[in-house]
Design a protein around this motif. Structure first.
Motif, PDB file in Angstrom:
ATOM      1  N   GLY A   1     -33.473  12.897  -9.943  1.00 43.89           N
ATOM      2  CA  GLY A   1     -32.095  12.953 -10.381  1.00 43.89           C
ATOM      3  C   GLY A   1     -31.938  12.675 -11.861  1.00 43.89           C
ATOM      4  O   GLY A   1     -32.911  12.449 -12.582  1.00 43.89           O
ATOM      5  N   LEU A   2     -30.695  12.714 -12.304  1.00 43.48           N
ATOM      6  CA  LEU A   2     -30.331  12.423 -13.694  1.00 43.48           C
ATOM      7  C   LEU A   2     -29.067  11.578 -13.702  1.00 43.48           C
ATOM      8  O   LEU A   2     -28.264  11.618 -12.766  1.00 43.48           O
ATOM      9  N   TYR A   3     -28.896  10.844 -14.804  1.00 41.17           N
ATOM     10  CA  TYR A   3     -27.678  10.063 -15.022  1.00 41.17           C
ATOM     11  C   TYR A   3     -27.146  10.446 -16.392  1.00 41.17           C
ATOM     12  O   TYR A   3     -27.795  10.228 -17.414  1.00 41.17           O
ATOM     13  N   LEU A   4     -25.955  11.057 -16.436  1.00 37.75           N
ATOM     14  CA  LEU A   4     -25.310  11.470 -17.681  1.00 37.75           C
ATOM     15  C   LEU A   4     -24.081  10.617 -17.917  1.00 37.75           C
ATOM     16  O   LEU A   4     -23.167  10.578 -17.096  1.00 37.75           O
ATOM     17  N   LYS A   5     -24.040   9.926 -19.063  1.00 39.69           N
ATOM     18  CA  LYS A   5     -22.885   9.106 -19.398  1.00 39.69           C
ATOM     19  C   LYS A   5     -21.904   9.881 -20.272  1.00 39.69           C
ATOM     20  O   LYS A   5     -22.237  10.918 -20.837  1.00 39.69           O
ATOM     21  N   ALA A   6     -20.696   9.355 -20.374  1.00 40.17           N
ATOM     22  CA  ALA A   6     -19.611  10.069 -21.052  1.00 40.17           C
ATOM     23  C   ALA A   6     -19.931  10.384 -22.506  1.00 40.17           C
ATOM     24  O   ALA A   6     -19.467  11.385 -23.050  1.00 40.17           O
ATOM     25  N   ASN A   7     -20.730   9.535 -23.161  1.00 40.08           N
ATOM     26  CA  ASN A   7     -21.036   9.754 -24.585  1.00 40.08           C
ATOM     27  C   ASN A   7     -22.356  10.501 -24.796  1.00 40.08           C
ATOM     28  O   ASN A   7     -22.849  10.572 -25.922  1.00 40.08           O
ATOM     29  N   GLY A   8     -22.932  11.054 -23.729  1.00 42.71           N
ATOM     30  CA  GLY A   8     -24.153  11.838 -23.864  1.00 42.71           C
ATOM     31  C   GLY A   8     -25.433  11.049 -23.646  1.00 42.71           C
ATOM     32  O   GLY A   8     -26.525  11.623 -23.684  1.00 42.71           O
ATOM     33  N   GLU A   9     -25.341   9.737 -23.412  1.00 48.02           N
ATOM     34  CA  GLU A   9     -26.547   8.957 -23.118  1.00 48.02           C
ATOM     35  C   GLU A   9     -27.099   9.356 -21.749  1.00 48.02           C
ATOM     36  O   GLU A   9     -26.354   9.671 -20.821  1.00 48.02           O
ATOM     37  N   MET A  10     -28.429   9.326 -21.644  1.00 48.48           N
ATOM     38  CA  MET A  10     -29.090   9.559 -20.360  1.00 48.48           C
ATOM     39  C   MET A  10     -29.964   8.340 -20.047  1.00 48.48           C
ATOM     40  O   MET A  10     -31.149   8.316 -20.388  1.00 48.48           O
TER      41      MET A  10
ATOM     42  N   GLN B   1     -31.928  16.067  -6.312  1.00 48.32           N
ATOM     43  CA  GLN B   1     -31.318  15.359  -5.201  1.00 48.32           C
ATOM     44  C   GLN B   1     -29.942  14.811  -5.557  1.00 48.32           C
ATOM     45  O   GLN B   1     -29.008  14.890  -4.768  1.00 48.32           O
ATOM     46  N   VAL B   2     -29.816  14.251  -6.758  1.00 49.99           N
ATOM     47  CA  VAL B   2     -28.545  13.626  -7.126  1.00 49.99           C
ATOM     48  C   VAL B   2     -28.351  13.660  -8.637  1.00 49.99           C
ATOM     49  O   VAL B   2     -29.265  13.369  -9.404  1.00 49.99           O
ATOM     50  N   LEU B   3     -27.160  14.048  -9.037  1.00 50.61           N
ATOM     51  CA  LEU B   3     -26.737  13.983 -10.437  1.00 50.61           C
ATOM     52  C   LEU B   3     -25.631  12.943 -10.525  1.00 50.61           C
ATOM     53  O   LEU B   3     -24.583  13.066  -9.892  1.00 50.61           O
ATOM     54  N   HIS B   4     -25.879  11.901 -11.301  1.00 52.34           N
ATOM     55  CA  HIS B   4     -24.929  10.801 -11.476  1.00 52.34           C
ATOM     56  C   HIS B   4     -24.188  11.046 -12.787  1.00 52.34           C
ATOM     57  O   HIS B   4     -24.806  11.105 -13.853  1.00 52.34           O
ATOM     58  N   VAL B   5     -22.871  11.213 -12.725  1.00 54.26           N
ATOM     59  CA  VAL B   5     -22.064  11.571 -13.894  1.00 54.26           C
ATOM     60  C   VAL B   5     -21.008  10.497 -14.130  1.00 54.26           C
ATOM     61  O   VAL B   5     -20.256  10.144 -13.216  1.00 54.26           O
ATOM     62  N   GLU B   6     -20.939   9.998 -15.357  1.00 51.86           N
ATOM     63  CA  GLU B   6     -19.888   9.060 -15.748  1.00 51.86           C
ATOM     64  C   GLU B   6     -18.787   9.843 -16.463  1.00 51.86           C
ATOM     65  O   GLU B   6     -18.930  10.190 -17.633  1.00 51.86           O
ATOM     66  N   PRO B   7     -17.668  10.155 -15.784  1.00 51.17           N
ATOM     67  CA  PRO B   7     -16.603  10.926 -16.434  1.00 51.17           C
ATOM     68  C   PRO B   7     -15.907  10.150 -17.550  1.00 51.17           C
ATOM     69  O   PRO B   7     -15.426  10.740 -18.520  1.00 51.17           O
TER      70      PRO B   7
ATOM     71  N   HIS C   1     -30.438  24.137  -7.324  1.00 53.36           N
ATOM     72  CA  HIS C   1     -29.526  23.454  -6.406  1.00 53.36           C
ATOM     73  C   HIS C   1     -29.464  21.967  -6.743  1.00 53.36           C
ATOM     74  O   HIS C   1     -30.490  21.344  -7.027  1.00 53.36           O
ATOM     75  N   ILE C   2     -28.248  21.410  -6.740  1.00 55.70           N
ATOM     76  CA  ILE C   2     -28.041  19.958  -6.833  1.00 55.70           C
ATOM     77  C   ILE C   2     -27.397  19.545  -5.519  1.00 55.70           C
ATOM     78  O   ILE C   2     -26.320  20.036  -5.162  1.00 55.70           O
ATOM     79  N   LYS C   3     -28.021  18.626  -4.801  1.00 52.87           N
ATOM     80  CA  LYS C   3     -27.523  18.274  -3.477  1.00 52.87           C
ATOM     81  C   LYS C   3     -26.292  17.368  -3.523  1.00 52.87           C
ATOM     82  O   LYS C   3     -25.410  17.473  -2.685  1.00 52.87           O
ATOM     83  N   LEU C   4     -26.242  16.476  -4.508  1.00 53.59           N
ATOM     84  CA  LEU C   4     -25.125  15.540  -4.580  1.00 53.59           C
ATOM     85  C   LEU C   4     -24.781  15.235  -6.030  1.00 53.59           C
ATOM     86  O   LEU C   4     -25.673  14.934  -6.828  1.00 53.59           O
ATOM     87  N   VAL C   5     -23.501  15.330  -6.361  1.00 52.90           N
ATOM     88  CA  VAL C   5     -23.010  14.931  -7.686  1.00 52.90           C
ATOM     89  C   VAL C   5     -22.073  13.746  -7.476  1.00 52.90           C
ATOM     90  O   VAL C   5     -21.033  13.861  -6.815  1.00 52.90           O
ATOM     91  N   ILE C   6     -22.460  12.584  -8.030  1.00 51.10           N
ATOM     92  CA  ILE C   6     -21.682  11.354  -7.901  1.00 51.10           C
ATOM     93  C   ILE C   6     -20.919  11.114  -9.197  1.00 51.10           C
ATOM     94  O   ILE C   6     -21.531  10.975 -10.257  1.00 51.10           O
ATOM     95  N   PHE C   7     -19.604  11.069  -9.123  1.00 51.32           N
ATOM     96  CA  PHE C   7     -18.785  10.773 -10.295  1.00 51.32           C
ATOM     97  C   PHE C   7     -18.420   9.289 -10.278  1.00 51.32           C
ATOM     98  O   PHE C   7     -17.493   8.860  -9.578  1.00 51.32           O
TER      99      PHE C   7
END
Length: 562
Positions: free
Chosen positions: A4-13, A86-92, A138-144
């Motif tokens: 998976g990946l974790y993307l924050k609102a300011n572009g940090e990973m 499996q999962v993309l974690h996004v901080e809106p 395919h991304i199975k789950l996107v968590i906002f």
């Protein structure tokens, strides 16, 4: 982070967990990202290092990884360059107007991070476009969710739309404290899972942790969402209630259970590792006992920091949300009349469960899916799969697998808090099967024992009389439907009246039955319950189906709701 990946609102990973947020793996430039100038988003060096080290049985960052609360969750990725995420974690949004003690004070936020504080649609679309270019199919789950509250982001509706545009089969979830005015686009969006973090049913206790939050605003939000969801949204809505020492009295827990029923949300009590944690409920067994006693339709969980490796093995939290989202998408397809899309999504559910090995290629109808699954039910691995599949097939009128699926649920969840409700549902299924076959003697022989099993002692001698007090609404309405089909309308009234008197139907409101030409169930303060004969049920609540002999209600997590 291997899958998976974790993307924050300011572009940090950053890395995944709270501990890992201090490890910024990469900083994306917002402008370059929007313009397509950032490459190798899912294949850069730090990610490959994490994957190869975990695959070799080593910690990629010793000292840091030791404190990771989610290190045991999931299976290490075997490929350096996977094409399924499996999962993309996004901080809106990084912003939030609450000041919870274990989070960041509202006044300090902008002094700790540089802008942008909200993820922009251009940034997010550039990110998704690049993932597609890199072959992520395919991304199975996107968590906002993130350090801020997703609903603080003014672009959230657009971000959800972009997710479904680039990855239409992705499950989506939002976690929010919910202390905002309701936004009508939420129910109309294709959001699959909405979680409210609300730790209390009384303002004075709730505000001890959720500093700045307002319960009336949250409950108004839940109520508006419930009304809008009646238009066809299959969204799964959950209320996460963290148990602290100031909000764990039986009276308040029971109030929360009643409110959850009123607003149509699934209540989940959560044990925590944080300061102020409940001293009464320190084990899963203690929480389970409490649920049976004061909130029989609630579920339980614990924070990541409390989970042992065995807990992750038994309950894969990421896969749970993937499954919930897939069931919501299947419901959307069914409502739209897209049987092929519905069946394809249910096949995805079964694949996510991972237990059934029967080939499902070429299965295109629900009837064919039933036939294909018949021999594989005992192989299902997750209770959530069995119970939700039973619910889905039951609502579509495909009853052959409902009882086997519910029994598999009980096999997988032997200590399920809703066991009595599921056993009642199984009994009702058997009763109705006898009824459909015209076996009146068998129905008569089974109906009274079933009712007795779910009646108070004082009602045993008058189970079909005014003194009867049936505890399980599903039993009452199921019996009432059978009696109504036989033309015994006076008898049909009585089981409904008993559960209405005890308040079991309190969450129903008279307007839900405005279009009802069958049973008209009224709340206790409106004078109990009554039945009116004739016609098929058309009420918005969908709770009464006279003339069809089918039972009322829905199954969710195995629990039978009236």
């Amino acid at each position: 982070m291997t899958q998976g990946l974790y993307l924050k609102a300011n572009g940090e990973m950053p890395c995944w967990d709270d501990v890992g947020e201090s490890k910024i793996l990469r900083q994306l430039d917002p402008t370059k990202l929007a313009e397509g100038g950032e490459v190798d988003i899912y294949r850069f060096g730090a990610l490959k290092h994490i994957r190869t080290e975990f695959a070799a049985g080593r910690l990629p960052y010793p000292g840091l990884c030791d404190g990771c609360a989610v290190r045991c969750a999931g299976i290490p990725e075997a490929h350096e360059e996977p094409n399924v995420m499996q999962v993309l974690h996004v901080e809106p949004s990084y912003l939030c107007h609450l000041s919870c003690p274990q989070c960041i004070h509202q006044k300090l936020r902008k002094s700790l991070k540089h802008p942008p504080y909200h993820l922009t649609p251009d940034m997010y679309e550039g990110f998704l476009r690049q993932l597609r270019a890199e072959g992520v199919s395919h991304i199975k789950l996107v968590i906002f969710e993130g350090r801020g509250d997703p609903l603080a982001c003014p672009h959230l509706e657009t971000l959800l739309g972009l997710t479904k545009e680039y990855y239409p089969r992705a499950s989506t979830s939002i976690t929010t404290h919910g202390s905002y005015p309701y936004k009508s686009w939420i129910a109309a969006s294709k959001l699959d899972v909405m979680r409210f973090s609300v730790d209390g049913a009384r303002q004075e206790n709730y505000a001890k942790y959720r500093i700045g939050g307002k319960l009336p605003t949250i409950f108004s939000f839940m109520e508006s969402l419930q009304k809008d969801r009646r238009s066809g949204s299959g969204m799964y809505v959950e209320w996460k209630y963290i148990l602290f020492e100031w909000n764990d009295e039986d009276e308040e827990l029971a109030e929360a259970a009643e409110l959850a029923l009123r607003y149509g949300v699934q209540l989940r009590f959560c044990r925590t590792h944080s300061p102020g944690k409940s001293q009464k409920y320190e084990t899963s067994a203690q929480v389970a006992e409490m649920i049976v006693r004061v909130a029989p339709k609630a579920l339980q969980d614990m924070t990541f920091q409390l989970k042992e490796e065995a807990d992750f093995a038994a309950v894969d939290v990421v896969r749970t949300d993937q499954l919930l989202g897939a069931f919501v998408r299947a419901e959307h397809c069914a409502v739209a009349g897209d049987e092929a899309g519905c069946v394809a999504t249910l096949c995805e559910v079964i694949d996510l469960d991972g237990g059934v090995t029967t080939p499902l290629n070429g299965v295109a109808t629900l009837r064919a899916l039933e036939d294909a699954l018949l021999a594989g039910i005992s192989s299902l691995r997750l209770g959530i799969t069995a119970s939700n599949l039973a619910s889905f097939l039951d609502r579509r009128g495909h009853n052959a697998l409902v009882v086997p699926l519910l029994r598999r649920y009980l096999d997988l969840e032997p200590h399920a808090e809703d066991r009595a409700h599921v056993e009642a549902a199984i009994g009702i299924c058997a009763l109705l099967d006898m009824h459909r076959r015209g076996d009146a003697k068998a129905v008569d022989a089974a109906a009274v024992p079933l009712a007795l099993a779910h009646a108070d002692a004082r009602g045993i001698m008058a189970i079909f009389g005014p003194a009867a007090t049936i505890r399980d609404p599903g039993v009452a309405v199921g019996l009432a439907n059978i009696l109504h089909d036989r033309g015994e309308n006076d008898g049909a009234i009585l089981p409904l009246r008993t559960v209405s008197r005890t308040g079991a139907l309190r969450e129903r409101r008279s307007e839900d039955y405005a279009d009802c030409r069958g049973f008209a169930v009224r709340s206790p303060d409106e004078g109990g319950a009554e039945a009116a004969a004739g016609g098929e049920c058309a009420c918005r609540a969908g709770a009464c189906q006279p003339g069809s002999g089918s039972r009322s209600g829905r199954l969710q997590y195995g629990a039978y709701f009236d």
